[in-house]
Enzyme design. Structure first.
Site, PDB file in Angstrom:
ATOM      1  N   HIS A 158       0.808  -1.214   0.000  1.00 17.41           N
ATOM      2  CA  HIS A 158       0.000   0.000   0.000  1.00 17.41           C
ATOM      3  C   HIS A 158       0.846   1.270   0.000  1.00 17.41           C
ATOM      4  CE1 HIS A 158      -4.022  -1.871   0.782  1.00 17.41           C
ATOM      5  NE2 HIS A 158      -3.247  -2.865   1.183  1.00 17.41           N
ATOM      6  N   ASP A 366       3.771   9.414  -1.207  1.00 17.73           N
ATOM      7  CA  ASP A 366       2.616   8.631  -0.787  1.00 17.73           C
ATOM      8  C   ASP A 366       2.361   7.521  -1.790  1.00 17.73           C
ATOM      9  OD1 ASP A 366       0.560   7.998   0.960  1.00 17.73           O
ATOM     10  OD2 ASP A 366      -0.265  10.024   0.966  1.00 17.73           O
TER      11      ASP A 366
END
Length: 488
Positions: A158, A366
């Protein structure tokens, strides 16, 4: 249809009413588990001191079993607080200066992954599909293979996968790379992440590339692909529409008194670029004094990992920075920054997104960033707001109609704020329509289906030495030298 086994560090266990915590990932995986039947295994979040760990805690809901295990306090300190969040997390987010590697923490990380494997093993069936999630559990497939498991195993990361010059600074990089090659399917958020991983393999001389998505290490082939995670787009849009009719929404509009709202929503983390964002907002107000008293930044930043010293220090830094800006520029009837240091319920957030004229989603790095996608989904199609998005967020690879910024460029970001607030309605609509079409096509359910379709069609190229299971479980024994063996 094969049963699905999900393994993650934490598990969103349903409450007494059978309601699981809200969130796109939990919703999609729960949907997949309901369709196939299966098990979701993870840490309970509790530590048991140094006492012997008891049996799994199990919660059944329909044909889904949620299985939770405690960890010892030593496990939590070494595996979770230590290696996962003070080595892997900073390195994957390009913060080598914050990585604190220790052999004790490294050993704890691999030990807990062995423990998770031993917890899962008795519950496995021969044709189960196993889907492992995130950086806490990279070695899990290797541990399962050592214990005789031949099932198809997938892994989804993730967070970002860094470039070789960053990742290879980690003392145990080779063990982690080899561990990943034990999976049948490896999922990344973006093409860039997958290519960074491929470059790491090449730099280490681990195997060869067979094509765009196929790799071979030894005699085993595996797939590595980008699967950009989405949200439950239409459902979230509906939540935002309904939230705009609530008392909270009306009170917030009244408190703004006609001022434009800019919103930032981030877990408190050094990767989110919160201090740079506040600097950019202050620069915008200073360079555009006519905007003072006409715009407010709402920064919602729930606490995170407060047991890790870097996060505790950051909490003080952000609060002091917001206070300094408010003290320097604020007036009796206007506060430039509203800083909220706690989490809000999803409907409340959706309503705030819909109300905001501009969202600042400006992480320094991110994996994806679902706040960007939620903000777009929450907008009023007749009068949508503007998404200011860091080009270093995975979401920037999909949401190309956003106003892309470099969060390290404070002055450039400040000018992007001015541009976004002044953007004509027709341009805002065009940008929103393009992004919304992407979100609807690549929602979280499509993400889940794509990964499981690939995992279902993948078989191990070669078989491990241990025999495949022929019953619902395995039995662990020790050979004379103390090595674990798993037999029928």
């Amino acid at each position: 249809m094969s049963r699905l086994i999900v393994v993650s560090n934490r598990v969103p266990v349903p409450d007494k009413r059978g309601t699981a915590p809200a969130g796109g990932l939990a919703v999609a995986l729960k949907t997949a588990l309901e369709a196939r039947g299966g098990l979701w295994l993870g840490w309970s979040g509790r530590s048991c001191g140094e006492d012997e760990i008891g049996p799994l805690t199990s919660v059944k809901e329909g044909n889904i079993e949620y299985a939770l295990t405690d960890l010892t306090q030593q496990d939590v300190e070494e595996y979770y607080q230590g290696f996962a969040n003070r080595v892997l997390w900073p390195i994957c987010h390009y913060r080598l200066d914050l990585a604190e590697y220790g052999r004790r923490e490294m050993a704890g990380y691999f030990r807990v992954n062995r423990f998770f494997a031993s917890r899962l093993l008795p519950m496995l069936r021969e044709d189960d599909l196993i889907w492992v999630h995130d950086y806490h559990l990279i070695p899990l497939a290797a541990e399962l293979r050592r214990q005789g498991v031949r099932n198809r195993i997938g892994f989804f990361l993730h967070i970002p996968w860094p470039a070789p010059d960053v990742f290879l600074t980690m003392p145990v990089h080779e063990e982690l790379l080899k561990g990943l090659t034990e999976y049948d399917v490896i999922g990344f958020q973006t093409v860039h992440d997958r290519e960074n991983f491929a470059d790491c393999l090449a730099r280490q001389g681990l195997g060869k590339r067979l094509g765009t998505t196929r790799f071979m290490v030894g005699e085993q082939a595996f797939t590595a692909k980008p699967y950009p995670i989405g949200i439950e787009t239409d459902e979230f849009a509906g939540i935002a529409r309904r939230a705009s009719e609530t008392t909270l929404h009306r009170r917030m509009l009244q408190s703004l008194d006609g001022k434009a709202l800019i919103i930032g929503v981030d877990r408190l983390d050094y990767s989110k670029g919160i201090t740079q964002r506040i600097d950019a907002f202050e620069t915008f107000l200073t360079r555009h004094p006519d905007s003072q008293r006409h715009v407010t930044l709402l920064q919602i930043t729930p606490k995170s990992r407060s047991e890790v010293p870097e996060y505790e220090a950051m909490q003080r830094t952000v609060a002091e920075q917001a206070g300094r800006v408010n003290g320097a520029l604020g007036t009796v009837d206007w506060v430039p920054i509203r800083y909220v240091n706690r989490s809000l319920r999803r409907p409340a957030l959706a309503g705030l997104y819909r109300m905001a004229k501009l969202a600042m989603v400006t992480p320094l790095r991110d994996g994806m960033n679902l706040v960007a996608k939620e903000y777009v989904a929450a907008q009023n199609e007749e009068d949508p707001g503007v998404l200011l998005l860091s080009r270093f967020a995975g979401a920037a690879q999909e949401l190309k109609e956003a106003v892309l910024v470099n969060p390290y460029d404070v002055e450039g970001t400040a000018e992007a704020i001015a541009r976004g607030l002044a953007m004509p309605l027709e341009e805002r609509r065009q940008r929103w329509q393009g992004m919304m079409a992407t979100l609807r096509e690549n929602d979280v359910f499509a993400w889940c289906r794509a990964f499981l379709d690939d995992l279902s069609g993948t078989a191990r190229t070669t078989a491990p030495s241990a025999a495949p299971p022929k019953t619902a479980g395995y039995r662990m024994t020790l050979d004379p030298e103390g090595t674990r063996r798993h037999r029928l």
